[in-house]
Write an enzyme that holds these catalytic residues in place. Sequence first.
Site, PDB file in Angstrom:
ATOM      1  N   ASN A 225      71.303  29.309  74.038  1.00 44.11           N
ATOM      2  CA  ASN A 225      71.867  28.689  75.040  1.00 44.11           C
ATOM      3  C   ASN A 225      70.474  28.238  76.105  1.00 44.11           C
ATOM      4  O   ASN A 225      70.621  28.270  77.230  1.00 44.11           O
ATOM      5  CB  ASN A 225      72.537  29.884  75.876  1.00 44.11           C
ATOM      6  CG  ASN A 225      71.721  31.232  76.176  1.00 44.11           C
ATOM      7  OD1 ASN A 225      70.458  31.065  75.868  1.00 44.11           O
ATOM      8  ND2 ASN A 225      72.464  32.099  76.779  1.00 44.11           N
TER       9      ASN A 225
ATOM     10  N   HIS B  21      67.665  29.984  76.494  1.00 43.29           N
ATOM     11  CA  HIS B  21      66.901  31.095  77.215  1.00 43.29           C
ATOM     12  C   HIS B  21      65.573  31.225  76.644  1.00 43.29           C
ATOM     13  O   HIS B  21      65.347  30.945  75.408  1.00 43.29           O
ATOM     14  CB  HIS B  21      67.577  32.550  77.306  1.00 43.29           C
ATOM     15  CG  HIS B  21      67.760  32.992  76.028  1.00 43.29           C
ATOM     16  ND1 HIS B  21      68.822  33.954  75.728  1.00 43.29           N
ATOM     17  CD2 HIS B  21      67.108  33.245  74.831  1.00 43.29           C
ATOM     18  CE1 HIS B  21      68.531  34.451  74.508  1.00 43.29           C
ATOM     19  NE2 HIS B  21      67.561  34.208  74.004  1.00 43.29           N
TER      20      HIS B  21
ATOM     21  N   ASP C 105      59.633  40.815  76.381  1.00 48.97           N
ATOM     22  CA  ASP C 105      60.812  41.518  76.797  1.00 48.97           C
ATOM     23  C   ASP C 105      61.335  42.823  76.001  1.00 48.97           C
ATOM     24  O   ASP C 105      60.704  43.092  75.080  1.00 48.97           O
ATOM     25  CB  ASP C 105      61.955  40.506  76.651  1.00 48.97           C
ATOM     26  CG  ASP C 105      62.218  39.734  75.399  1.00 48.97           C
ATOM     27  OD1 ASP C 105      61.498  40.031  74.357  1.00 48.97           O
ATOM     28  OD2 ASP C 105      62.735  38.866  75.645  1.00 48.97           O
TER      29      ASP C 105
ATOM     30  N   GLU D 234      68.366  34.037  81.115  1.00 52.18           N
ATOM     31  CA  GLU D 234      69.434  33.373  80.882  1.00 52.18           C
ATOM     32  C   GLU D 234      69.928  32.362  81.635  1.00 52.18           C
ATOM     33  O   GLU D 234      69.154  32.238  82.818  1.00 52.18           O
ATOM     34  CB  GLU D 234      70.503  34.559  80.807  1.00 52.18           C
ATOM     35  CG  GLU D 234      70.528  35.718  79.923  1.00 52.18           C
ATOM     36  CD  GLU D 234      70.644  35.630  78.569  1.00 52.18           C
ATOM     37  OE1 GLU D 234      70.501  34.285  78.106  1.00 52.18           O
ATOM     38  OE2 GLU D 234      70.664  36.356  77.760  1.00 52.18           O
TER      39      GLU D 234
HETATM   40  C1  F6R Z   1      62.356  37.585  71.836  1.00 53.06           C
HETATM   41  C2  F6R Z   1      62.963  36.676  73.008  1.00 53.06           C
HETATM   42  C3  F6R Z   1      64.106  35.874  72.901  1.00 53.06           C
HETATM   43  C4  F6R Z   1      64.265  35.036  71.438  1.00 53.06           C
HETATM   44  C5  F6R Z   1      65.152  34.077  71.331  1.00 53.06           C
HETATM   45  C6  F6R Z   1      65.460  33.587  70.081  1.00 53.06           C
HETATM   46  O1  F6R Z   1      61.476  38.246  72.321  1.00 53.06           O
HETATM   47  O2  F6R Z   1      62.558  36.773  74.273  1.00 53.06           O
HETATM   48  O3  F6R Z   1      64.183  34.885  73.841  1.00 53.06           O
HETATM   49  O4  F6R Z   1      62.987  34.197  71.432  1.00 53.06           O
HETATM   50  O5  F6R Z   1      66.431  34.793  71.807  1.00 53.06           O
HETATM   51  O6  F6R Z   1      65.772  34.400  69.069  1.00 53.06           O
HETATM   52  P1  F6R Z   1      65.324  34.413  67.609  1.00 53.06           P
HETATM   53  O7  F6R Z   1      64.024  34.013  67.350  1.00 53.06           O
HETATM   54  O8  F6R Z   1      65.858  35.502  66.973  1.00 53.06           O
HETATM   55  O9  F6R Z   1      66.429  33.102  67.372  1.00 53.06           O
END
Ligand code: F6R
Length: 244
Positions: A137, A139, A68, A144
């Site tokens: 959450n 995701h 992403d 989401e």
């Molecule tokens: C990042 C991504 C997100 C993160 C998720 C967890 O490329 O796609 O889904 O993996 O938000 O974020 P962290 O690792 O910062 O807790």
Amino acid sequence: MVKIIKAKDYNEMSRKAANIISAQVIMKPDCVLGLATGSSPLGTYAQLIDWYNKGDIDFSQTKSVNLDEYRGLSHDNDQSYYYFMHENFFKHINIDLANTHVPNGTETDAAKACAAHEAVIQELGGIDLQLLGLGNNGHIGFNEPGEAFEKETHCVDLAESTIQANSRFFEKIEDVPTQAYTMGIKSIMMAKKILIIVSGEAKADAVNKAFFGPVVPQVPASILQMHPDVTLVADEAALSKCPL
Ligand code: F6R
């Protein structure tokens, strides 16, 4: 069946995850790695860089696609995922930058940016190993809660909770982009292997729901239960609410 590997803490989680990625690159040097950003993979990338410096791993033929990118952030914006990948991984290893692909956040035509990213994945022949983190959450990528499972790369409005969570990296919350391009659940599920890494108590509920609850769009990561080759590497705190 999700294979669960328990780690003591973040560092052990990172080492175990790096081991799996390293095995993939050694077994298939020209493999396609699906990569993630955020706090979770930083230790994994650091470990891989260390092994690269010791001569134990060679990325010269490896290709990568990222999950992403924020819509509208330039490559030199230090919060863009393009910048993150270069700073925290690519510039430290011998991957050919022409073989790295982060969704193009500078392309404001969302349909064009997303179609181009999906085309790259197809041209590369699909992803061999997709690395994922897990949102508080539930995701994965920026898919989401409530998103349809069958989407490919698309543009999303970030959930308020994700904007809040990501605001720790920005000076003020108004600076956090509200939209992103993300590989969809379908793009993620097409990967041959999936490696998801989770650390910390704040994620314990999400881990329990994702891997021990029903498969529902309200918990996007729960779909991973349907994938034939998923490995979850999580530390004790992240697994503390799971019935293990
Ligand atoms: C990042 C991504 C997100 C993160 C998720 C967890 O490329 O796609 O889904 O993996 O938000 O974020 P962290 O690792 O910062 O807790």
